[in-house]
Design an enzyme around this catalytic site. Structure first.
Site, PDB file in Angstrom:
ATOM      1  N   LYS A  20     -17.388  16.472  18.509  1.00  0.00           N
ATOM      2  CA  LYS A  20     -16.619  16.664  17.435  1.00  0.00           C
ATOM      3  C   LYS A  20     -15.930  15.144  16.853  1.00  0.00           C
ATOM      4  O   LYS A  20     -16.428  14.094  17.452  1.00  0.00           O
ATOM      5  CB  LYS A  20     -15.117  16.988  18.228  1.00  0.00           C
ATOM      6  CG  LYS A  20     -14.767  16.126  19.300  1.00  0.00           C
ATOM      7  CD  LYS A  20     -13.338  16.737  19.979  1.00  0.00           C
ATOM      8  CE  LYS A  20     -12.746  15.872  20.960  1.00  0.00           C
ATOM      9  NZ  LYS A  20     -11.603  16.533  21.692  1.00  0.00           N
ATOM     10  N   ARG A  28      -1.523  23.199  25.192  1.00  0.00           N
ATOM     11  CA  ARG A  28      -1.808  23.016  23.906  1.00  0.00           C
ATOM     12  C   ARG A  28      -2.442  24.307  23.500  1.00  0.00           C
ATOM     13  O   ARG A  28      -1.816  25.386  23.740  1.00  0.00           O
ATOM     14  CB  ARG A  28      -3.000  21.784  23.818  1.00  0.00           C
ATOM     15  CG  ARG A  28      -2.479  20.276  24.169  1.00  0.00           C
ATOM     16  CD  ARG A  28      -3.313  19.377  23.786  1.00  0.00           C
ATOM     17  NE  ARG A  28      -4.699  19.763  24.181  1.00  0.00           N
ATOM     18  CZ  ARG A  28      -5.684  18.802  24.141  1.00  0.00           C
ATOM     19  NH1 ARG A  28      -5.396  17.624  23.661  1.00  0.00           N
ATOM     20  NH2 ARG A  28      -7.229  18.985  24.402  1.00  0.00           N
ATOM     21  N   TYR A  33      -0.047 -12.391   8.042  1.00  0.00           N
ATOM     22  CA  TYR A  33       1.441 -12.087   7.607  1.00  0.00           C
ATOM     23  C   TYR A  33       2.294 -12.196   8.825  1.00  0.00           C
ATOM     24  O   TYR A  33       2.264 -11.792  10.019  1.00  0.00           O
ATOM     25  CB  TYR A  33       1.322 -10.557   7.469  1.00  0.00           C
ATOM     26  CG  TYR A  33       0.400 -10.253   6.067  1.00  0.00           C
ATOM     27  CD1 TYR A  33       0.891 -10.973   4.897  1.00  0.00           C
ATOM     28  CD2 TYR A  33      -0.593  -9.411   5.965  1.00  0.00           C
ATOM     29  CE1 TYR A  33       0.131 -10.576   3.607  1.00  0.00           C
ATOM     30  CE2 TYR A  33      -1.319  -9.255   4.990  1.00  0.00           C
ATOM     31  CZ  TYR A  33      -1.091  -9.734   3.584  1.00  0.00           C
ATOM     32  OH  TYR A  33      -1.733  -9.615   2.693  1.00  0.00           O
ATOM     33  N   MET A  36      -5.391  -5.831   6.502  1.00  0.00           N
ATOM     34  CA  MET A  36      -6.167  -4.563   6.064  1.00  0.00           C
ATOM     35  C   MET A  36      -7.672  -4.995   6.130  1.00  0.00           C
ATOM     36  O   MET A  36      -8.332  -4.001   6.434  1.00  0.00           O
ATOM     37  CB  MET A  36      -5.972  -4.303   4.706  1.00  0.00           C
ATOM     38  CG  MET A  36      -6.578  -2.919   4.274  1.00  0.00           C
ATOM     39  SD  MET A  36      -6.015  -2.637   2.362  1.00  0.00           S
ATOM     40  CE  MET A  36      -4.427  -1.897   2.751  1.00  0.00           C
TER      41      MET A  36
END
EC number: 5.1.1.1
Length: 417
Positions: free
Chosen positions: A53, A153, A292, A344
């Site tokens: 998956k 779940r 940053y 990023m």
């Protein structure tokens, strides 16, 4: 030098020419096949469902599926029907189970793909039966009823199982479905000493009794995941946990699900290797802020190196001090820590001394490995830096990073793709 030989001999992929991969997640399919063989040694003749998956936990589902099957997996496990469609489109015909559905799941497609389907609720069963009524040619759909034994779940509660089982039996009589399996998912198998796993196994036995009382005869019982597969023998619970089949995901990829236990201790080999090349090297003075927020400030004159991977590539922005192993041409390889905030597209490492921007030292363009096998940092180190688990680190590596698979006994040649 080929990708394969560079990685296996030196721990990194070499920079050969412009246009080659600037960053890559190298997937070692031989390591994956080794891991499948290791898992088979633990389970004997039981069925092995290789869980592929989420694009095989970020490793590339098609090539991983081919290697897992070549190495001895009996079936493939996915979550969504559309994940299975990708594998079928690639020509993979092996048995395949999909078990998480929504009201918009295309069950008619699932039948055309010849999928086995997990069923967690009555509405799913009804939609599957409706699709089976119109299927051509008509044949029973193989189902695996999923019961919630404590995880909370998806999965039918035991209080509702009798009704679901009775309805499934009615559809069996009509020739629309066949309940092949009964399964559940363990909540704390990665903490082997906790009592909840044994409680879930006992609840599973009660679920089996309910199913059989309704006239169902499931032939495949499965509840073990990777941690249960690796700890069942030590806990002397092989029969209770391994049953007829195991669903193994993380272990395929050479990662440990057990805190404090390395892949090597489990006899596994890491499959993914995440690498790029240093794109900038520059001298900075003491007091230089980095990235940053300026949360990191140099305390002496030093050399900063830029690593062109960031959170758009799937490296967690929240990670602090993640390791990066650098292979400069003119110096010994060394593992450094990322400093400052991950951006990023890039991150920064402090090389710890001035004067290292000299091109002769080979830092510019040097291979930079975030994690891999051998002397490279393990995935777990990045998971710890980000306050998460190794599953998440490999799965979140973004499509911007090419997957380049090497090895694989199913290949007819040595083509690397």
């Amino acid at each position: 030098m080929s990708l394969t030989s560079g990685y296996r001999q030196q721990g990194f992929v070499p920079l050969d020419a412009p246009g080659d991969f600037e960053r890559l997640a190298l997937i070692d399919l031989d390591a994956l096949e080794y891991n499948v063989t290791r898992i088979r040694s633990l389970i004997g003749g039981r069925e092995l469902v290789a869980v592929v998956k989420a694009d095989a936990y970020g490793h590339g589902a098609v090539d991983v599926a081919r290697s897992a099957l070549a190495a001895g997996a009996d079936a493939l496990g996915v979550v969504h029907v559309r994940e299975a469609a990708t594998l079928r489109d690639a020509g993979i015909k092996a048995p395949m189970i999909a078990w998480l559905h929504t009201p918009r799941t295309d069950f008619e497609l699932a039948l055309r793909l010849n999928l086995q389907l997990g069923v967690s609720s009555l509405w799913e069963l009804e939609k599957i039966a409706a699709a089976a009524q119109t299927a051509t040619p008509s044949q029973p759909v193989l189902l695996h009823l999923k019961v919630d034994t404590g995880l909370g779940r998806n999965g039918v509660m035991l209080a509702d199982l009798e009704k679901l089982a009775a309805r499934a039996r009615a559809y069996e009589v009509q020739g629309l479905v066949k309940v092949r399996g009964l399964f559940t998912h363990l909540a704390v198998a990665d903490e082997p000493q906790r009592p909840e796993t044994a409680s879930q196994s006992a609840e599973f036995d009660r679920a089996l009794m309910i199913a059989e009382n309704a006239g169902l005869t499931p032939q495949v019982l499965h509840l073990a995941n990777t941690p249960a597969t690796f700890t069942a023998a030590d806990l002397q619970q092989e029969d209770a946990l391994l049953r007829d089949s195991v669903r193994v995901g993380l272990g395929l990829y050479g990662l440990s699900p057990l805190p404090g236990v390395s892949p090597q201790e489990l006899g596994l080999r890491p499959v993914m290797h995440l690498q790029t090349f240093i794109s900038s090297v520059k001298e900075v003075p003491a007091g230089q802020g980095v990235s940053y927020g300026l949360h990191y400030v140099t305390d002496q004159p030093t050399t900063l190196a830029l690593v062109p991977l960031g959170y758009a590539d799937g490296v967690p922005r929240v990670a602090t001090g993640g390791p990066v192993r650098i292979y400069p041409a003119g110096a010994e390889p060394r593992t450094y820590r990322e400093v400052g905030r991950i951006a990023m597209d890039q991150m920064v490492i402090d090389l710890g001394a001035p004067g290292l921007s000299d091109p002769a030292l080979g830092y510019l363009g040097a291979p930079a490995v975030l994690f891999g096998a051998g002397q490279n940092p393990p995935v777990t180190d990045w998971a710890q830096a980000a306050g998460t688990i190794n599953y998440e680190i490999v799965t979140r590596i973004s499509p911007r990073v090419p997957r380049v698979s090497v090895g694989g006994s199913w290949r007819n040649d040595t083509t690397e793709r």
